[in-house]
Every structure is written in structure tokens, then in C-alpha cells.
Write an enzyme that holds these catalytic residues in place. Structure first.
Site, PDB file in Angstrom:
ATOM      1  N   HIS A 192       3.292   6.067   5.184  1.00  0.00           N
ATOM      2  CA  HIS A 192       2.514   4.836   4.764  1.00  0.00           C
ATOM      3  C   HIS A 192       3.076   3.597   5.002  1.00  0.00           C
ATOM      4  O   HIS A 192       4.277   3.386   5.016  1.00  0.00           O
ATOM      5  CB  HIS A 192       2.043   5.056   3.602  1.00  0.00           C
ATOM      6  CG  HIS A 192       0.569   4.584   3.121  1.00  0.00           C
ATOM      7  ND1 HIS A 192       0.247   3.381   3.235  1.00  0.00           N
ATOM      8  CD2 HIS A 192      -0.764   5.325   3.059  1.00  0.00           C
ATOM      9  CE1 HIS A 192      -1.152   3.184   3.007  1.00  0.00           C
ATOM     10  NE2 HIS A 192      -1.636   4.477   2.819  1.00  0.00           N
ATOM     11  N   SER A 210       0.742  -1.260  -0.052  1.00  0.00           N
ATOM     12  CA  SER A 210       0.006   0.029  -0.067  1.00  0.00           C
ATOM     13  C   SER A 210       0.863   1.204  -0.204  1.00  0.00           C
ATOM     14  O   SER A 210       0.253   2.421  -0.092  1.00  0.00           O
ATOM     15  CB  SER A 210      -0.902   0.098   1.128  1.00  0.00           C
ATOM     16  OG  SER A 210      -2.049  -1.002   0.920  1.00  0.00           O
ATOM     17  N   LYS A 238       0.121   3.468  -3.049  1.00  0.00           N
ATOM     18  CA  LYS A 238      -0.944   4.429  -3.305  1.00  0.00           C
ATOM     19  C   LYS A 238      -0.339   5.871  -3.290  1.00  0.00           C
ATOM     20  O   LYS A 238      -0.894   6.750  -4.023  1.00  0.00           O
ATOM     21  CB  LYS A 238      -1.767   4.392  -1.969  1.00  0.00           C
ATOM     22  CG  LYS A 238      -2.686   3.269  -1.878  1.00  0.00           C
ATOM     23  CD  LYS A 238      -3.351   3.044  -0.553  1.00  0.00           C
ATOM     24  CE  LYS A 238      -4.334   1.923  -0.568  1.00  0.00           C
ATOM     25  NZ  LYS A 238      -3.787   0.535  -0.675  1.00  0.00           N
ATOM     26  N   ASN A 250      -9.193  -0.066  -0.094  1.00  0.00           N
ATOM     27  CA  ASN A 250      -8.429  -0.055  -1.578  1.00  0.00           C
ATOM     28  C   ASN A 250      -8.981   0.016  -2.906  1.00  0.00           C
ATOM     29  O   ASN A 250      -8.258   0.530  -3.652  1.00  0.00           O
ATOM     30  CB  ASN A 250      -7.691  -1.656  -1.192  1.00  0.00           C
ATOM     31  CG  ASN A 250      -6.747  -1.610  -0.059  1.00  0.00           C
ATOM     32  OD1 ASN A 250      -5.805  -1.671  -0.296  1.00  0.00           O
ATOM     33  ND2 ASN A 250      -7.172  -2.292   0.810  1.00  0.00           N
ATOM     34  N   ASP A 265      -6.087 -10.321   1.226  1.00  0.00           N
ATOM     35  CA  ASP A 265      -5.187  -9.324   1.566  1.00  0.00           C
ATOM     36  C   ASP A 265      -4.695  -9.414   2.915  1.00  0.00           C
ATOM     37  O   ASP A 265      -5.265 -10.088   3.782  1.00  0.00           O
ATOM     38  CB  ASP A 265      -6.004  -7.885   1.376  1.00  0.00           C
ATOM     39  CG  ASP A 265      -4.980  -6.707   1.409  1.00  0.00           C
ATOM     40  OD1 ASP A 265      -3.619  -6.951   1.140  1.00  0.00           O
ATOM     41  OD2 ASP A 265      -5.614  -5.582   1.456  1.00  0.00           O
ATOM     42  N   TYR A 276     -10.444   3.340   5.325  1.00  0.00           N
ATOM     43  CA  TYR A 276      -9.477   2.748   4.377  1.00  0.00           C
ATOM     44  C   TYR A 276     -10.045   1.841   3.574  1.00  0.00           C
ATOM     45  O   TYR A 276     -10.687   0.825   3.706  1.00  0.00           O
ATOM     46  CB  TYR A 276      -8.322   1.975   5.150  1.00  0.00           C
ATOM     47  CG  TYR A 276      -7.052   1.565   4.563  1.00  0.00           C
ATOM     48  CD1 TYR A 276      -6.169   2.685   4.335  1.00  0.00           C
ATOM     49  CD2 TYR A 276      -6.973   0.491   3.830  1.00  0.00           C
ATOM     50  CE1 TYR A 276      -4.885   2.504   3.783  1.00  0.00           C
ATOM     51  CE2 TYR A 276      -5.425   0.289   2.966  1.00  0.00           C
ATOM     52  CZ  TYR A 276      -4.718   1.331   3.052  1.00  0.00           C
ATOM     53  OH  TYR A 276      -3.484   1.313   2.484  1.00  0.00           O
TER      54      TYR A 276
END
Length: 520
Positions: free
Chosen positions: A288, A62, A65, A155, A482, A153
């Protein structure tokens, strides 16, 4: 700016493999635009004795992102120019569509599509192809809050952004990343590697710990936009050097990514453009994390100190804790002060507005909060408030006030009376969710309850189901496509006037408030 304590930093790097135990990892520090420390330890593949090096490419998950958002800003400037394209991905959505900026800031209200794969019957090792994502995203009819109101959050927000970029430019996402971001930053070996079944450089991610051992993780995700980039430590340190080199340019991509953002009510947001804005030990930073089963990573940048730290593991140990340990060592910071010993803080509570169970567990070091996918810790102060990273807890009579500043969310949770056991027979049966167009079946076997989800990806594995309080249950979901997995699904039982079970309300922090009606 604080002078760097090189000796303390080297000592902390030496301790990393002992404090954060696993097969292998890398870590590095950039100060004033220069790499001042880098370390690789252990093995990328223990069976083949493949060493971990600063050139080994790992999935940054992630952390990708922010690169997706940087590419969006680079190619389109104002995200609002793409707002009219969002409907293409959410054709069945009945509420106000999120803007592209709200997608970038995790303010869309869309339920996380990786969490929803569990409710659609996916096994953790399922092969999830590129073409499997958009039908799931397109099936959404509502969100779990109005767009712009809160942070959650998701995705799927960034998967939509990745698709928008490809469609809007007519170019391959991987080629654009390489040309517009990796090359200018000197990330010589970074690539888009969306197929997790085939990680570059032969690196293996491991599940487990020293108590049960480490086993290779079996991942089958295809992802991009929300994740998918593979990069070495040297690549990531080059990115941090690039951030420092462009720090004085207001139009630099990282300065644009880290610009202030707001919720619809004008409250400042602590997450925007794939970056979290936070405070650690008095230091404001942007950063992050990233995770996939068998991998964990974190990068953070303290602009005021011109300091960046990168940590990547091929195991699931907390890369955030490792990164902050290196920050403390580099800047000579003391560990944050210990709080008051908590008393009477063990509790089970219900956030009725979100439909989620809240659990608090006290020990000698503070209060552990179970609400999101993973437990987080808070320190109790003399004023009776327990403070954690981005949230506070305060007891109010027989209730709990939880303020999630990082989510723009205030929760008034009522205390529940725990039960040791409840007969699940009344719940047994088959249920249908019109929101998901998917089934849930509950089976009662000799006093134990089990649940199985069925949807787009077939019928999933049996999951254990436990009673917590009257008409409040959880379904445990510890492994999923995930990482982190959704965790505990709160199940609230709905009854008619005669007391018969007529439906359920199911949700986790990543995907809340999903209704199921009992089938006759």
C-alpha cells in the site's frame, strides 16, 4: 527463494536521492525476517537543517488503512458482527448499505469524502477538524456503483471503520493501536498523530520539484482510520519483521489481512483489508502507498521471497517506483521488457457509464492513461494491447476497450472529437446538486470559463474550466485537502429538446456521476 544481491541493493540505495529528488527520505529492506539495509538521506526540515534519520517519524498516511483493518479483526473477529451499525453513519442512504467487509475492501461504492470536500467549497489549506468529517459522510444519498460490484478508493470507508472500532470497544483508537498492534510488533515510537498541522519530530513535507523549487506544504487535515499514523523507518521495518515472524501462523493478523477476497459476483478482488494484492515483474506482493501534500510513502511485502521494502519521502516523488527499484536490485531482476512503439494512440474518449473522460497520450516508451487522479503508464505489446499495472487498453474500431482488472470494471469508451475552444457563455450560471445539497457556479469571462464550488465548507477558490469536446468540459483540481487531489472533474452538459442547458453531470474517478440542475 532468491539470494539477495547486497552490492546491487547498496548501489540502488545510493542512487535513490538522485533518482527521486527532494528534501529527504528513508528506505529499508527486510529479508528473511532481518533488516538487511536501511538508509536515511537529506533533511526533515531544510530551513532548520534538521536531518532526516531512521528514527524520524513521518506520516504514513493511507498505509494506516491496513492497521485499522488489523485492529478491527483483532477486536471483533468477523466484520459482519458490525454490519447493523453502518446505518448510523449513512442515515440518508437510499441504496443497499455496504457491509463492513465491503468498507474494508473499498467495494462500498461510497464517493471519496476528501474529493467531495472540493465540491463543498474547501480550500486546500482549510483546517478540517474531527467533527467536520461525519456530517459530510452522513449526507450521502447514493453511491457511484452498487456495493460489492466494483473497487473504488474511498477514504470514508476507513473513517467509518475507525469510528466503529471506537464505539464498539468504548476505547480510544490511539490507545488500541499502541496496545494491540504497535507494542507486539516492536514499533517502539509509532503513534496515532491525526492532526497534520502538527507533525511529530518537526518533519516538514514539501510541495514542488527541482524545476520550480520546494515549498513547505500547508496541511490542515484531522484524520484517523483512513490515515493518521506516524512512524519512523525503524518502526516500519519492525512491522515487516513482525510479518515474517508470524508468517506460519494462519491466524496472524497479516495472514488474515492478506487472505483472498471477492466481489459480489465471485470475481477475486485485488484489494482487501487495506492491502493491495498485485504483481510486479512476476512477483506477487501485498502492499500500500500513502500520500499527503508534501509526503509520499510505499511499503510492499513479497511473501514468497520473504522480502519487504519500505520507502518514505517528505516530498511527492513516486515512492512506489522507488520501492520497486529496490526490489529489482535486491533480487537481481531485469527491468520489465520494453514494448512496441505506439502509433495512433493519442486519443480523447468518453466512458459514458461512469461519466468520465479517458485520455491516452503516446510517447516513445508507451501509452500514458489519464483516468484516475494521477496518470498511469501502459506498455504496448505486439498483439495491440497496452498493459499497465492492473489494467489493459485495446482499440476497438473507433472506440477504446479498457479493462480495469483491479476494479472489476470493463469500460467501452467512445472517441470524442476534440475542440480547441468553445464559447462558455451558455454554461454560465448557478447550479444545484440535490445529492450533495451544494452549489456550483460557472462564470464566463472574455471567452474563458471558471467554476466555483459552494457547500458545507463555504465557497471555494475559482477553478479553471476547459472545453474538451462538444458538451464535454473539465474543471481542473490540482490541489486539495488530501493528496492526490481529485485531478480533472469531467463535466457533461445536459440540454433540453430546444438545446438549452438545463444541467450538468460532474464526476472524477473518486466521486462519479453527481447531478447538478440549473437554477432559474
Amino acid at each position: 527463494m532468491t539470494d539477495l544481491d547486497i552490492a546491487a541493493l547498496e548501489k540502488a540505495l545510493n542512487r535513490l536521492p538522485f533518482r527521486f529528488r527532494g528534501p529527504g527520505g528513508v528506505a529499508g529492506v527486510v529479508k528473511d525476517g532481518k533488516v538487511v539495509a536501511r538508509r536515511a538521506s537529506g533533511f526533515a526540515d531544510m530551513y532548520r537543517r534538521l536531518p532526516m534519520t531512521a528514527q524520524t517519524r513521518l506520516p504514513i498516511c493511507s498505509i494506516s488503512k491496513q492497521f485499522t483493518c488489523a485492529l478491527l479483526l483483532d477486536q471483533f473477529g468477523d466484520p459482519a458482527t458490525l454490519d447493523d451499525k453502518v446505518r448510523d453513519f449513512l442515515p440518508n442512504y437510499r441504496e443497499r448499505l455496504p457491509t463492513v467487509s465491503e468498507l474494508c475492501h473499498n467495494q462500498s461504492g461510497l464517493r471519496d469524502y476528501w474529493a467531495l470536500t472540493v465540491l463543498h467549497g474547501a480550500y486546500p489549506e482549510t483546517e478540517f477538524r474531527r467533527e467536520d468529517a461525519l456530517p459530510l459522510i452522513a449526507s450521502a444519498k447514493s453511491g457511484h456503483f452498487p456495493a460489492g460490484a466494483h473497487y473504488s478508493y474511498s477514504n470514508g470507508n476507513f473513517r467509518i471503520l475507525g469510528e466503529l472500532i471506537e464505539r464498539g470497544t468504548g476505547r480510544d483508537f490511539a490507545d488500541l493501536l499502541a496496545e494491540r498492534l504497535f507494542a507486539p510488533a516492536g514499533m517502539a515510537t509509532a503513534i496515532l498523530s491525526p492532526n497534520t498541522r502538527v507533525p511529530p519530530d518537526g518533519v516538514i513535507g514539501y510541495e514542488g520539484n527541482d524545476d520550480v523549487g520546494f515549498l513547505p506544504a500547508d496541511n490542515g487535515i484531522y484524520w484517523f482510520g483512513d490515515a493518521g499514523i506516524a512512524a519512523s523507518l525503524d518502526d516500519m521495518l519492525a512491522w515487516e519483521c513482525h510479518i515474517d515472524a508470524t508468517r506460519s501462523d494462519p491466524d496472524s493478523l497479516y495472514n488474515r489481512l492478506s487472505a483472498p477476497a471477492f466481489y459480489a459476483d465471485g470475481t477475486p478482488a485485488t484489494y482487501a483489508y487495506g492491502l493491495r494484492r498485485d504483481i510486479y515483474n512476476g512477483l506477487e506482493f501485498t502492499g500500500h502507498g500513502g500520500g499527503l501534500r508534501g509526503f509520499g510513502s510505499y511499503r510492499l511485502h513479497v511473501a514468497e521471497e520473504r522480502l519487504s521494502v519500505v520507502v518514505m519521502f517528505n516530498h511527492g516523488t513516486s515512492a512506489f517506483n522507488a520501492a520497486t527499484m529496490l526490489v529489482d536490485a535486491a533480487l537481481g531482476l531485469d527491468a520489465e521488457a520494453e514494448g512496441q512503439p505506439p502509433t495512433d494512440w493519442d486519443g480523447l474518449w468518453l466512458d459514458e457509464a461512469q461519466g468520465l473522460v479517458v485520455r491516452t497520450v503516446a510517447d516513445a516508451t508507451g501509452v500514458k492513461l489519464h483516468y484516475g487522479p494521477s496518470p498511469v503508464r501502459a506498455t504496448l505489446s505486439a498483439d495491440g494491447i497496452a498493459r499497465g499495472q492492473g489494467f489493459t487498453l485495446r482499440k476497438e474500431g473507433d472506440g477504446l476497450l479498457m479493462q480495469q482488472k483491479s476494479e472489476n470494471l470493463t469500460v467501452h469508451a467512445r472517441r470524442l472529437q476534440p475542440v480547441e475552444w468553445t464559447d462558455p457563455t451558455a454554461l454560465a450560471g448557478r447550479y444545484w446538486s440535490a445529492e450533495l445539497e451544494a452549489h456550483l457556479e460557472i462564470e464566463a469571462r472574455d471567452g474563458a470559463a471558471f467554476a466555483v464550488f459552494e457547500g458545507l465548507y463555504g465557497k471555494g477558490p475559482m477553478e479553471r474550466m476547459y472545453a474538451l469536446a462538444e458538451d464535454v468540459w473539465i474543471i481542473t483540481s490540482r490541489r486539495a485537502l488530501d493528496a492526490a487531489a481529485p485531478g480533472d472533474w469531467t463535466v457533461l452538459v445536459e440540454r433540453d429538446a430546444a438545446g438549452a442547458v438545463i444541467g450538468l453531470r460532474v464526476g472524477c474517478w473518486l466521486a462519479r456521476g453527481i447531478g447538478y440542475c440549473r437554477m432559474s
